[in-house]
Scaffold this motif. Structure first.
Motif, mmCIF file in Angstrom:
data_model
loop_
_atom_site.group_PDB
_atom_site.id
_atom_site.type_symbol
_atom_site.label_atom_id
_atom_site.label_comp_id
_atom_site.label_asym_id
_atom_site.label_seq_id
_atom_site.Cartn_x
_atom_site.Cartn_y
_atom_site.Cartn_z
ATOM 1 N N LEU A 17 -56.407 20.674 -47.102
ATOM 2 C CA LEU A 17 -55.992 19.813 -48.217
ATOM 3 C C LEU A 17 -56.016 20.583 -49.545
ATOM 4 C CD1 LEU A 17 -55.220 17.016 -49.317
ATOM 5 C CD2 LEU A 17 -57.671 16.591 -49.623
ATOM 6 N N LEU A 18 -57.095 21.282 -49.813
ATOM 7 C CA LEU A 18 -57.186 22.007 -51.078
ATOM 8 C C LEU A 18 -56.248 23.208 -51.114
ATOM 9 C CD1 LEU A 18 -60.867 21.734 -52.280
ATOM 10 C CD2 LEU A 18 -58.887 20.383 -52.854
ATOM 11 N N HIS A 19 -55.978 23.811 -49.965
ATOM 12 C CA HIS A 19 -55.005 24.904 -49.919
ATOM 13 C C HIS A 19 -53.631 24.381 -50.319
ATOM 14 C CE1 HIS A 19 -52.495 27.970 -47.626
ATOM 15 N NE2 HIS A 19 -53.026 28.614 -48.637
ATOM 16 N N LYS A 20 -53.239 23.228 -49.764
ATOM 17 C CA LYS A 20 -51.941 22.639 -50.120
ATOM 18 C C LYS A 20 -51.909 22.256 -51.598
ATOM 19 C CE LYS A 20 -50.586 20.968 -45.581
ATOM 20 N NZ LYS A 20 -49.497 21.888 -45.404
ATOM 21 N N PHE A 21 -52.998 21.698 -52.103
ATOM 22 C CA PHE A 21 -53.057 21.311 -53.508
ATOM 23 C C PHE A 21 -52.964 22.531 -54.426
ATOM 24 C CE2 PHE A 21 -55.625 20.747 -57.349
ATOM 25 C CZ PHE A 21 -54.910 19.733 -57.963
ATOM 26 N N VAL A 22 -53.784 23.540 -54.175
ATOM 27 C CA VAL A 22 -53.828 24.711 -55.064
ATOM 28 C C VAL A 22 -52.512 25.475 -55.008
ATOM 29 C CG1 VAL A 22 -54.918 26.963 -55.430
ATOM 30 C CG2 VAL A 22 -56.328 24.940 -55.079
ATOM 31 N N ILE A 23 -52.052 25.801 -53.814
ATOM 32 C CA ILE A 23 -50.852 26.632 -53.733
ATOM 33 C C ILE A 23 -49.589 25.817 -54.046
ATOM 34 C CG2 ILE A 23 -50.280 26.439 -51.283
ATOM 35 C CD1 ILE A 23 -49.945 29.553 -51.380
ATOM 36 N N GLY A 24 -49.603 24.536 -53.715
ATOM 37 C CA GLY A 24 -48.428 23.705 -53.987
ATOM 38 C C GLY A 24 -48.397 23.148 -55.395
ATOM 39 N N HIS A 25 -49.406 22.368 -55.746
ATOM 40 C CA HIS A 25 -49.405 21.664 -57.024
ATOM 41 C C HIS A 25 -49.767 22.563 -58.208
ATOM 42 C CE1 HIS A 25 -49.509 18.186 -59.626
ATOM 43 N NE2 HIS A 25 -50.714 18.525 -60.041
ATOM 44 N N LEU A 26 -50.640 23.543 -57.991
ATOM 45 C CA LEU A 26 -51.050 24.402 -59.103
ATOM 46 C C LEU A 26 -50.232 25.682 -59.219
ATOM 47 C CD1 LEU A 26 -54.955 24.066 -58.948
ATOM 48 C CD2 LEU A 26 -53.317 22.723 -60.292
ATOM 49 N N LYS A 27 -49.632 26.149 -58.113
ATOM 50 C CA LYS A 27 -48.893 27.415 -58.132
ATOM 51 C C LYS A 27 -47.401 27.255 -57.864
ATOM 52 C CE LYS A 27 -50.520 31.022 -58.309
ATOM 53 N NZ LYS A 27 -50.484 31.846 -59.491
ATOM 54 N N GLY A 28 -46.964 26.141 -57.311
ATOM 55 C CA GLY A 28 -45.544 25.934 -57.036
ATOM 56 C C GLY A 28 -45.033 26.700 -55.831
ATOM 57 N N ALA A 29 -45.881 26.894 -54.833
ATOM 58 C CA ALA A 29 -45.471 27.590 -53.610
ATOM 59 C C ALA A 29 -45.765 26.688 -52.413
ATOM 60 C CB ALA A 29 -46.203 28.922 -53.494
ATOM 61 N N ALA A 30 -45.649 27.214 -51.212
ATOM 62 C CA ALA A 30 -45.838 26.415 -50.010
ATOM 63 C C ALA A 30 -46.963 26.986 -49.164
ATOM 64 C CB ALA A 30 -44.553 26.382 -49.196
ATOM 65 N N ALA A 31 -47.888 26.118 -48.760
ATOM 66 C CA ALA A 31 -49.016 26.549 -47.933
ATOM 67 C C ALA A 31 -48.526 27.080 -46.586
ATOM 68 C CB ALA A 31 -49.997 25.397 -47.731
ATOM 69 N N GLY A 32 -47.543 26.429 -45.993
ATOM 70 C CA GLY A 32 -47.014 26.886 -44.705
ATOM 71 C C GLY A 32 -46.383 28.258 -44.807
ATOM 72 N N TRP A 33 -45.633 28.511 -45.872
ATOM 73 C CA TRP A 33 -45.026 29.825 -46.100
ATOM 74 C C TRP A 33 -46.115 30.879 -46.274
ATOM 75 C CZ3 TRP A 33 -45.608 32.621 -50.703
ATOM 76 C CH2 TRP A 33 -44.831 33.766 -50.811
ATOM 77 N N TRP A 34 -47.140 30.571 -47.079
ATOM 78 C CA TRP A 34 -48.230 31.504 -47.304
ATOM 79 C C TRP A 34 -48.939 31.825 -45.997
ATOM 80 C CZ3 TRP A 34 -53.439 31.771 -46.494
ATOM 81 C CH2 TRP A 34 -54.129 32.779 -47.152
ATOM 82 N N ASN A 35 -49.260 30.776 -45.213
ATOM 83 C CA ASN A 35 -49.947 30.993 -43.937
ATOM 84 C C ASN A 35 -49.138 31.896 -43.020
ATOM 85 O OD1 ASN A 35 -52.247 29.496 -44.502
ATOM 86 N ND2 ASN A 35 -51.389 27.617 -43.683
ATOM 87 N N HIS A 36 -47.857 31.625 -42.906
ATOM 88 C CA HIS A 36 -46.996 32.415 -42.026
ATOM 89 C C HIS A 36 -47.008 33.890 -42.434
ATOM 90 C CE1 HIS A 36 -43.690 33.371 -39.383
ATOM 91 N NE2 HIS A 36 -43.043 33.890 -40.404
ATOM 92 N N ARG A 37 -46.773 34.144 -43.697
ATOM 93 C CA ARG A 37 -46.759 35.538 -44.183
ATOM 94 C C ARG A 37 -48.132 36.187 -44.076
ATOM 95 N NH1 ARG A 37 -42.756 37.832 -47.303
ATOM 96 N NH2 ARG A 37 -44.346 39.123 -48.269
ATOM 97 N N HIS A 38 -49.151 35.448 -44.479
ATOM 98 C CA HIS A 38 -50.494 36.030 -44.531
ATOM 99 C C HIS A 38 -51.040 36.325 -43.138
ATOM 100 C CE1 HIS A 38 -53.676 37.133 -47.260
ATOM 101 N NE2 HIS A 38 -54.562 36.586 -46.448
ATOM 102 N N PHE A 39 -50.788 35.448 -42.182
ATOM 103 C CA PHE A 39 -51.278 35.684 -40.823
ATOM 104 C C PHE A 39 -50.524 36.837 -40.168
ATOM 105 C CE2 PHE A 39 -52.712 31.013 -40.670
ATOM 106 C CZ PHE A 39 -53.874 31.333 -41.340
ATOM 107 N N GLN A 40 -49.233 36.972 -40.452
ATOM 108 C CA GLN A 40 -48.490 38.136 -39.960
ATOM 109 C C GLN A 40 -49.081 39.412 -40.551
ATOM 110 O OE1 GLN A 40 -44.420 37.247 -41.067
ATOM 111 N NE2 GLN A 40 -43.874 37.095 -38.911
ATOM 112 N N HIS A 41 -49.402 39.358 -41.837
ATOM 113 C CA HIS A 41 -49.984 40.529 -42.501
ATOM 114 C C HIS A 41 -51.316 40.905 -41.854
ATOM 115 C CE1 HIS A 41 -51.686 43.185 -45.504
ATOM 116 N NE2 HIS A 41 -52.695 42.341 -45.637
#
Length: 159
Positions: A17-41
């Protein structure tokens, strides 16, 4: 970052919940996109064609493998032998304001990440409601792009 790794709370629901809030509402990005890229990394850090963080093949060749591969295959999309001259004009200023934003919205729509899209849109609504009170729409857009431009420089140099 730590919310995305589910490492802050004992209950992973709060981290999500807080990941979606911080990255979505505070940063304007997508938690799912971040997870996909970050886990691949994390699965294949700095592995050519596996790690999205070093997959910049259309603009730069990096490391020890890419220059050799490009030389053997005679790939000449750009004048890579001059990338040290154009990196500063392409990499830092365009990574977040252009490349990431296009990639984030494309990813949300193509993968049906509608909740992430709602969180992301809430960022833009909040931003414009806040700043258009003080500036015109044009100056608000210019401020938005300037902040993203500066953040992009910081991000490129740190990473």
């Amino acid at each position: 970052h730590d919310f995305g790794h589910l490492s802050v709370f004992k209950n992973s629901w709060w981290d999500h919940l807080l990941h979606k809030f911080v990255i979505g509402h505070l940063k304007g990005a997508a938690a799912g996109w971040w997870n996909h890229r970050h886990f691949q990394h994390h699965a294949k850090p700095n592995i050519f064609k596996k790690d999205p963080d070093i997959n910049m093949i259309n603009a730069f060749v990096v490391g020890k493998v890419q220059p050799v591969e490009f030389g053997i295959k005679k790939i000449k999309n750009l004048p890579y032998n001059h990338q040290h001259k154009y990196f500063f004009f392409i990499g830092p200023p365009l990574l977040i304001p252009v490349y990431f934003q296009v990639q984030i919205f494309h990813n949300m729509i193509m993968h049906g990440l509608w909740l992430d899209l709602v969180w992301c849109i809430s960022y833009y609504v909040r931003y414009f409601l806040c700043y258009t009170q003080f500036y015109s729409v044009l100056w608000t857009v210019l401020l938005f792009n300037f902040v993203r431009f500066m953040g992009s420089h910081w991000f490129v140099w740190v990473t």
